[in-house]
Design a protein around this motif. Structure first.
Motif, short mmCIF file in Angstrom:
data_model
loop_
_atom_site.label_atom_id
_atom_site.label_comp_id
_atom_site.label_asym_id
_atom_site.label_seq_id
_atom_site.Cartn_x
_atom_site.Cartn_y
_atom_site.Cartn_z
N ASP A 29 0.86 -1.18 0.00
CA ASP A 29 0.00 0.00 0.00
C ASP A 29 0.91 1.24 0.00
N VAL A 30 1.10 1.81 -1.18
CA VAL A 30 2.07 2.90 -1.36
C VAL A 30 1.40 4.09 -2.05
N ASN A 31 1.72 5.30 -1.59
CA ASN A 31 1.30 6.52 -2.27
C ASN A 31 2.50 7.46 -2.29
N LEU A 32 3.04 7.67 -3.50
CA LEU A 32 4.28 8.46 -3.65
C LEU A 32 4.02 9.92 -4.00
N LYS A 33 2.77 10.35 -3.96
CA LYS A 33 2.43 11.71 -4.38
C LYS A 33 3.23 12.76 -3.59
N GLU A 34 3.21 12.67 -2.29
CA GLU A 34 3.90 13.67 -1.46
C GLU A 34 5.41 13.60 -1.64
N ASP A 35 5.93 12.38 -1.77
CA ASP A 35 7.38 12.23 -1.98
C ASP A 35 7.82 12.90 -3.27
N LEU A 36 7.05 12.68 -4.33
CA LEU A 36 7.40 13.27 -5.63
C LEU A 36 7.29 14.79 -5.60
N GLU A 37 6.31 15.30 -4.89
CA GLU A 37 6.12 16.75 -4.83
C GLU A 37 7.25 17.44 -4.07
N LYS A 38 7.97 16.70 -3.23
CA LYS A 38 9.08 17.28 -2.47
C LYS A 38 10.33 17.51 -3.33
N LEU A 39 10.36 16.86 -4.52
CA LEU A 39 11.53 17.03 -5.40
C LEU A 39 11.59 18.47 -5.90
N SER A 40 12.78 19.06 -5.88
CA SER A 40 12.94 20.50 -6.19
C SER A 40 12.48 20.89 -7.59
N TYR A 41 12.55 19.97 -8.53
CA TYR A 41 12.21 20.28 -9.92
C TYR A 41 10.76 19.93 -10.28
N VAL A 42 10.00 19.43 -9.32
CA VAL A 42 8.60 19.04 -9.57
C VAL A 42 7.66 20.14 -9.11
N GLY A 43 6.65 20.44 -9.94
CA GLY A 43 5.65 21.43 -9.59
C GLY A 43 4.47 20.78 -8.88
N GLU A 44 3.65 20.08 -9.66
CA GLU A 44 2.47 19.43 -9.10
C GLU A 44 2.46 17.95 -9.49
N VAL A 45 1.81 17.15 -8.65
CA VAL A 45 1.65 15.72 -8.93
C VAL A 45 0.18 15.36 -8.75
N ALA A 46 -0.42 14.80 -9.79
CA ALA A 46 -1.83 14.40 -9.70
C ALA A 46 -1.96 13.16 -8.82
N LEU A 54 6.40 19.31 -14.22
CA LEU A 54 7.69 19.89 -13.83
C LEU A 54 7.60 21.41 -13.70
N LYS A 55 8.53 21.99 -12.99
CA LYS A 55 8.58 23.45 -12.86
C LYS A 55 9.12 24.08 -14.14
N ASP A 56 10.06 23.40 -14.79
CA ASP A 56 10.64 23.92 -16.05
C ASP A 56 9.77 23.53 -17.23
N ASN A 57 9.99 24.24 -18.33
CA ASN A 57 9.36 23.84 -19.60
C ASN A 57 9.76 22.39 -19.89
N PRO A 58 8.80 21.50 -20.12
CA PRO A 58 9.13 20.08 -20.29
C PRO A 58 10.01 19.77 -21.50
N TYR A 59 10.19 20.76 -22.40
CA TYR A 59 11.02 20.54 -23.58
C TYR A 59 12.40 21.18 -23.44
N SER A 60 12.67 21.80 -22.28
CA SER A 60 13.95 22.47 -22.08
C SER A 60 15.05 21.46 -21.74
N ALA A 61 16.29 21.91 -21.91
CA ALA A 61 17.44 21.05 -21.59
C ALA A 61 17.46 20.69 -20.11
#
Length: 733
Positions: free
Chosen positions: A470-487, A505-512
């Protein structure tokens, strides 16, 4: 005394009887192939994938399709926009279109959302935060071809006409409702349209440019047409045979490959023709019989033409080692096209030249001294003296053999200075970035980019196998510095252990910067599963960002394989042909230096002059393959002349001087034509071809005016007899 094989070949294809048989055979071959096989341009492009099936993003896509099936179809995104905000009337127009599409579906339409039945308030909630932009999809059948998608889009455009909506031009007028067609369907249609419209323009511009350059260089109308006839006869064989390969599924047709192949044929093909024509003209000044002159010409230039063509064929064929689909699809058309062009230059061209005879060079007809005296006697005039030839060539030849070290230092410093800009190049792997700014799908994408958060453009799709925990990684993923929102996680209906997280992501998804987050988020998610005590939990990362990251990594892998392989094969060919390890090393080294300098010079032009922020990530490999193969062409032609002079017993420096003198004008002419044909790509509306054309043209000009006349002969001079080591010429005093 036994005749040289190439001399015998010249007698066979360009003899008194053989010339007519050769030409008739080739014309008949073109006619039969053209009437029985499809032309390559008539075969539909199958839109093959660029990434291999084992790429991480492809495996993620496969898992998502299996575990989270979506039968909606291929989306066409309708991007609605009004500067200052959409109003009630705008929403009413949008709903009317969807009501019409529901009651009267366009061809190949699969499904549409029920926007026609929803209250306007529901649509408003889906608009951008500033209320100016709304994106609504229309789904098409997954199996639809680009032509079928075009038919469906055309019907939608007809229905939109009645809505008083602006679909082209500026969209910053507050009094206008604008609509752009983007998404996978819009992008596919625009990509096909750009290449389709470019084909004829490219062919016409290339032919015209080659014709004008040949007339300006040789001032002979007939001589200008002969290479074009030879290229046309070669293309008459190449096109149907490639069409057969594509129709049978032996190769995947690529519109971009066919476009560039056309340029390559006219550029390289004209070069091979000029190599033979220039030698033929030179021999006609000494030999009266045109059949004998052709045999000698084939003997003296045929080997260099064969080696030049073979170098390009093998060099381009190494693209077949690529895992990236676009590179792989280029291998056969390019290498096969040059192979047939090389054969044409050694089979059909000699026959044509002998049939036409000296008249081909009118009004500057080459004659022996005896013939010139006879013509002058008939006219009652003194025979014309041939104007001194190769004035500039002689000055260059004496300069490089007189001050070789100065030439080497100056050229290496200059090329090295340009090469210093290469590490500063920014690369992009975004297909849309190669489209013109006013392309409909790119404008639609920009509206989405400007009015929605960067991450919402293309969320990353993280799929995990929880192994029953029984795992929910939503909060863990949102803590990453480069992540904006997680559904919130979606759970698979087929396998309850499989979860899908849509990560913005916080950056444009097509950026380097965004691309570099792909391995980070993969590693981080694996760590989160371990922290949750999930043993052997699997992680898949999909979406546009992951796909472009895999594209970058695949291209990097192809470069690491193809570049050394191509260098090794070309070096082996040179070694077999010249019997010199020393010459092989510095001939390969000079064209590699030229390539790196061309890339740097290309970036200076593209970035600092034309304003490009980045160039396509595929440019370095394309440019390398073409510049190294074509650059070695010119080296081979000149070095062959030097080796020939040395075999005739001429001193080392004199052999180099005469090699530079006698090949200078023809290589300069050939280089200008080849560079010009690639520069034609710069007139097209497809930015990746503009970038490729400019970089390649610059590189060819460097080979023509720096590497071949200056650096290579200067290096050969300072090497002395060691330039021939360990061949027979090394021992020759």
């Amino acid at each position: 005394m036994r005749k040289h094989p190439l001399e015998q070949w010249g007698a066979l294809v360009a003899g008194k009887k053989g010339r007519w048989i050769t030409l008739a055979f080739w014309v008949l071959l073109v006619a039969v192939l053209s009437f029985t096989l499809p032309q390559i341009n008539s075969v539909e492009s199958n839109n093959a994938e660029n990434l291999p099936s084992n790429a991480a993003s492809k495996e993620a896509e496969k898992v998502i399709k299996e575990q989270f099936p979506n039968d909606s179809g291929i989306p066409l995104l309708l991007v609605w926009h009004r500067e200052g905000g959409l109003n009630q009337e705008d929403y009413a127009k949008i709903q009317k279109l969807y009501k019409d599409l529901e009651s009267n579906p366009v061809p190949h339409q699969a499904t549409i959302p029920p926007f026609g039945k929803l209250p306007p308030q529901a649509l408003m909630k889906s608009a951008s935060e500033n209320g100016s932009t709304l994106v609504t999809p229309v789904f098409f059948d997954q199996k639809s071809t680009t032509e079928q998608l075009q038919v469906g889009l055309d019907d939608i455009k007809k229905q939109v006409k009645d809505l008083d909506v602006k679909t082209t031009g500026s969209y910053d007028n507050k009094d206008e409702l604008n609509l752009r067609y983007s998404g996978p369907v819009g992008i596919a249609i625009d990509a096909t349209g750009l290449f389709k419209n470019a084909d004829f323009k490219l062919l016409a511009a290339t032919v015209l440019l080659v014709l004008v350059l040949l007339i300006l260089i040789y001032r002979s109308p007939l001589l200008a047409i002969i290479p074009l006839i030879a290229v046309g006869l070669a293309y008459g064989v190449i096109s149907p045979l490639l069409g057969l390969m594509a129709e049978q599924g032996w190769i995947d047709k690529d519109d971009q490959a066919v476009s560039i192949m056309t340029v390559l044929l006219f550029g390289a093909g004209t070069d091979y023709c000029l190599f033979l024509i220039s030698k033929y003209r030179e021999v006609l000044l000494k030999v009266e019989n045109r059949f004998e002159a052709m045999k000698i010409s084939m003997k003296e230039s045929g080997g260099a033409i064969m080696m030049s063509a073979l170098t390009v064929v093998i060099g381009l064929a190494t693209l077949g080692l690529a895992h990236y689909g676009s590179f792989h699809r280029f291998a056969v058309p390019f290498s096969f096209g040059v192979l047939i062009m090389g054969i044409t230059a050694l089979v059909v061209l000699p026959a044509i030249l002998v049939i036409i005879g000296r008249v081909a060079f009118f009004p500057f007809i080459p004659r022996t001294e005896k013939m010139a005296q006879e013509v002058a006697a008939k006219k009652g005039k003194a025979p014309k003296q041939h104007a001194p030839q190769h004035r500039i060539g002689k000055k260059v030849a004496h300069l490089v053999t007189g001050k070789p070290w100065a030439i080497i230092i100056i050229t290496v410093v200059f090329l090295g200075g340009l090469a210093a800009f290469t590490p500063k190049i920014n690369y992009t792997f975004d297909l849309l970035s190669s489209f013109p700014d006013d392309t409909n799908s790119r404008e639609g994408f920009k509206l989405i980019e400007d009015n929605f958060s960067a991450g919402e453009l293309a969320p990353m799709k993280v799929v995990v196998d929880t192994k029953g925990k029984d795992v929910n990684l939503k909060e863990d993923l949102e803590k990453l510095s480069y992540v904006g929102e997680v559904a919130a996680p979606q759970q698979s209906e087929k396998d309850k252990n499989i979860q899908l997280y849509e990560v913005s992501l916080k950056d444009n998804p097509y950026s380097a910067e965004a691309l570099e987050t792909v391995p980070k988020i993969t590693k981080a998610t694996e760590g989160f599963l371990k922290d949750a005590k999930v043993e052997d939990g699997k992680v898949w990362v999909g979406g546009e960002t992951a796909s472009q990251y895999d594209e970058k990594e695949t291209i990097s892998r192809d470069e690491s394989v193809i570049l050394p392989t191509m260098i090794a094969l070309i070096a082996l060919l040179l070694l077999v042909y010249l019997r010199s390890i020393t010459a092989t090393i510095y001939l390969v080294g000079t064209v590699v230096l030229s390539f790196v300098a061309a890339l740097g010079a290309g970036w200076i032009v593209l970035h600092y002059v034309l304003g490009f922020d980045a160039i396509s990530g595929s440019i370095p490999l394309y440019a390398f393959v073409f510049l190294v193969a074509l650059g070695e062409d010119y080296n081979i032609f000149m070095i062959s002349e030097i080796w020939k002079n040395r075999k005739e017993g001429k001193p080392h420096k004199l052999a180099i001087q005469e090699g530079v003198i006698h090949t200078g004008s023809v290589i300069t002419s050939a280089g200008l034509i080849l560079a010009g044909t690639f520069a034609v790509l710069g007139t097209l509306p497809i930015q990746v071809l503009v970038q490729f054309g400019i970089v390649t043209a610059i590189g060819i000009l460097m080979d023509t005016f720096i590497i071949r006349p200056l650096l290579v002969p200067a290096l050969t001079t300072v090497m002395g007899r060691y330039a021939y080591w360990p061949g027979k010429l090394f021992k020759k005093q």
